[in-house]
Design an enzyme around this catalytic site. Structure first.
Site, short mmCIF file in Angstrom:
data_model
loop_
_atom_site.label_atom_id
_atom_site.label_comp_id
_atom_site.label_asym_id
_atom_site.label_seq_id
_atom_site.Cartn_x
_atom_site.Cartn_y
_atom_site.Cartn_z
N LEU A 1 13.43 10.30 73.29
CA LEU A 1 14.91 11.81 72.44
C LEU A 1 15.82 10.01 72.18
O LEU A 1 16.90 10.54 71.37
CB LEU A 1 15.34 12.78 73.60
CG LEU A 1 16.48 13.07 72.49
CD1 LEU A 1 15.71 14.11 71.38
CD2 LEU A 1 16.67 14.39 73.72
N ALA A 2 16.61 9.78 73.29
CA ALA A 2 17.73 8.63 73.19
C ALA A 2 17.14 7.58 72.35
O ALA A 2 18.25 7.12 71.52
CB ALA A 2 17.77 7.99 74.62
N ASP A 3 16.46 7.00 72.13
CA ASP A 3 15.95 6.22 71.23
C ASP A 3 15.57 6.63 69.72
O ASP A 3 16.74 6.33 69.09
CB ASP A 3 14.58 5.27 71.69
CG ASP A 3 14.36 4.81 72.13
OD1 ASP A 3 14.65 3.45 72.50
OD2 ASP A 3 14.50 5.20 73.65
N MET A 4 15.31 7.74 69.59
CA MET A 4 15.33 8.20 68.20
C MET A 4 16.83 9.02 67.77
O MET A 4 17.61 8.58 66.68
CB MET A 4 14.48 9.92 68.34
CG MET A 4 13.45 9.91 68.22
SD MET A 4 12.08 8.67 67.60
CE MET A 4 10.76 8.89 68.05
N GLY B 1 18.94 5.68 67.17
CA GLY B 1 17.60 5.08 65.30
C GLY B 1 19.12 5.77 64.84
O GLY B 1 19.45 5.05 63.86
#
Length: 416
Positions: free
Chosen positions: A178-181, A184
């Site tokens: 979730l944090a990466d998405m 991004g």
């Protein structure tokens, strides 16, 4: 699940978009950088993935049934060169590629680029128009900047996991990156703003993108609420700290229905539908603020009524009465739903290993310049020769690099 529910869409190598003409050099690894460059690639940018050889982006190792499902999805519309830029001559090649790029994305631990002689100051002198997006867990500065930047750590430290979970239970991490998405998406937005700024000033800039700050931003007024109440918000499971009724309720036949009455008239319609119009005038339930204080009681009333009806009955009643509710889906349910199919939320595209694979369509939907699917996710180093030729290397020089192990290419390169 039927393999043929999704509409089929072919790749169109000649498709263009609003980002056509922008070259992105993506040195990032795993999800955040790939999510960022995917948004640009879907709308026409030439994204060149610079992958470490011989293993490639670690995202390739995230597999299901032996297939690199994450890479197939987030590697689409990109080109790949497998380059050992830490070997003799590697940095020279990398810098030649930088000279052709509008944007570079990196996700090394802070300080790594500086040790390579490619810190922001050095790059600004040599490539003043280059936009550099630096993805890290905690940012390029601050006490935590040297820490590894995995999203799990950020989801824990951001306050998200503390809020997530069943009431009275343990904190709960999300089951996806979730944090990466989120980071991004912030990253692609930042790059487009930086490109707009470059149109006005002629100069690039550095974007310091931390997963921590991206994750914190979606938690809303958390610090203000803490100041006003003096305590962290409790976990409420599928309930809400801000509205009631809001939960996931059981139907008579064992299905789940999500309900959200986040505005007053939505709650009023629900109470009328379940045969409790008195709750609209009862001071214990007539306002959202009072209902939140009595969430358990409201849920017992609403959930008790819903448990007497099947899912199909509930959905028919709610559709009739304008109730804000929806069936809770698994991917198996999604695969059969006409809205998902008709809107082409997922599409079936050709795949060399599996004949075809489903993946989400480019987002957002734009009327004049829609996102496109130009090519599948590349094999490791698939476009190495063509990328180097575009950078001005002769065929003999490229052969020497292959022989020396500086770059790796498949047995047969497929030209995009």
């Amino acid at each position: 699940m039927s393999e043929h529910n999704w509409h089929t869409r072919d790749f169109d190598a000649d498709a263009t978009g609003p980002m056509t003409g922008v070259r992105v050099l993506d040195l990032s690894r795993l999800v955040a950088g790939n999510m960022c460059s995917l948004q640009l690639a879907d709308f026409g940018a030439d994204v060149v993935k610079v992958e470490p050889q011989p293993v490639g982006d670690p995202l390739r190792a995230w597999k299901q049934q032996g297939q690199s499902t994450f890479w197939k999805t987030y590697g689409r519309n990109k080109r790949s060169i497998a380059l050992d830029f830490r070997a003799d001559g590697g940095l020279e090649v990398l810098e030649r590629l930088m000279a052709q790029a509008d944007v570079m994305i990196e996700s090394f631990r802070p300080g790594t680029m500086e040790k390579m002689g490619l810190g922001p100051d050095a790059l600004a002198k040599r490539f003043p128009q280059l936009i550099l997006l630096r993805v890290s867990g905690f940012g390029q500065t601050g006490p935590y900047s040297p820490r590894p930047g995995f999203g799990t750590l950020v989801e824990g430290m951001s306050g998200f996991a503390h809020r997530n979970g069943e009431e009275g239970g343990d904190p709960l991490l999300p089951p996806l990156a979730l944090a990466d998405m989120i980071a991004g998406l912030y990253g692609s937005n930042a790059i487009m703003m930086a490109l707009r700024s470059r149109e006005q000033t002629g100069r690039g800039q550095v974007v310091d993108l931390s997963l921590l700050e991206a994750m914190v931003s979606v938690l809303g007024p958390e610090p203000l609420d803490y100041r006003l109440t003096g305590a962290p918000k409790p976990r409420v499971g599928n309930g809400s700290n801000t509205s009631s009724p809001r939960n996931v309720y059981h139907s008579k036949d064992g299905h789940y229905i999500a309900v959200s009455a986040s505005v007053q008239n939505a709650a009023a319609r629900m109470f009328n539908t379940i045969g409790r119009p008195d709750m609209n005038t009862d001071p214990r339930f007539s306002t959202n603020e009072e209902r939140i204080k009595r969430r358990e009681e409201v849920d017992e009333i609403v959930g008790g009524w819903m448990a007497k009806h099947t899912r199909d009955e509930l959905l028919e009643i709610f559709e009739r009465d304008g109730i804000t509710a929806a069936s809770l889906y698994s991917i198996a349910d999604i695969a059969e739903d006409r809205h998902f199919i008709d809107r082409e939320i997922f599409v079936e595209v050709p795949d060399a290993e599996l004949d075809s694979v489903p993946m989400h369509s480019p987002l957002p939907r734009m009327s004049a310049t829609p996102g496109t699917l130009r090519c599948p996710a590349p094999a490791l180093g698939e476009h190495g020769r063509s990328i180097l030729a575009e950078a001005g290397y002769e065929a003999e020089e490229i052969d020497d690099m292959v022989a020396a192990g500086l770059i790796a290419v498949p047995d047969e390169e497929v030209t995009q």
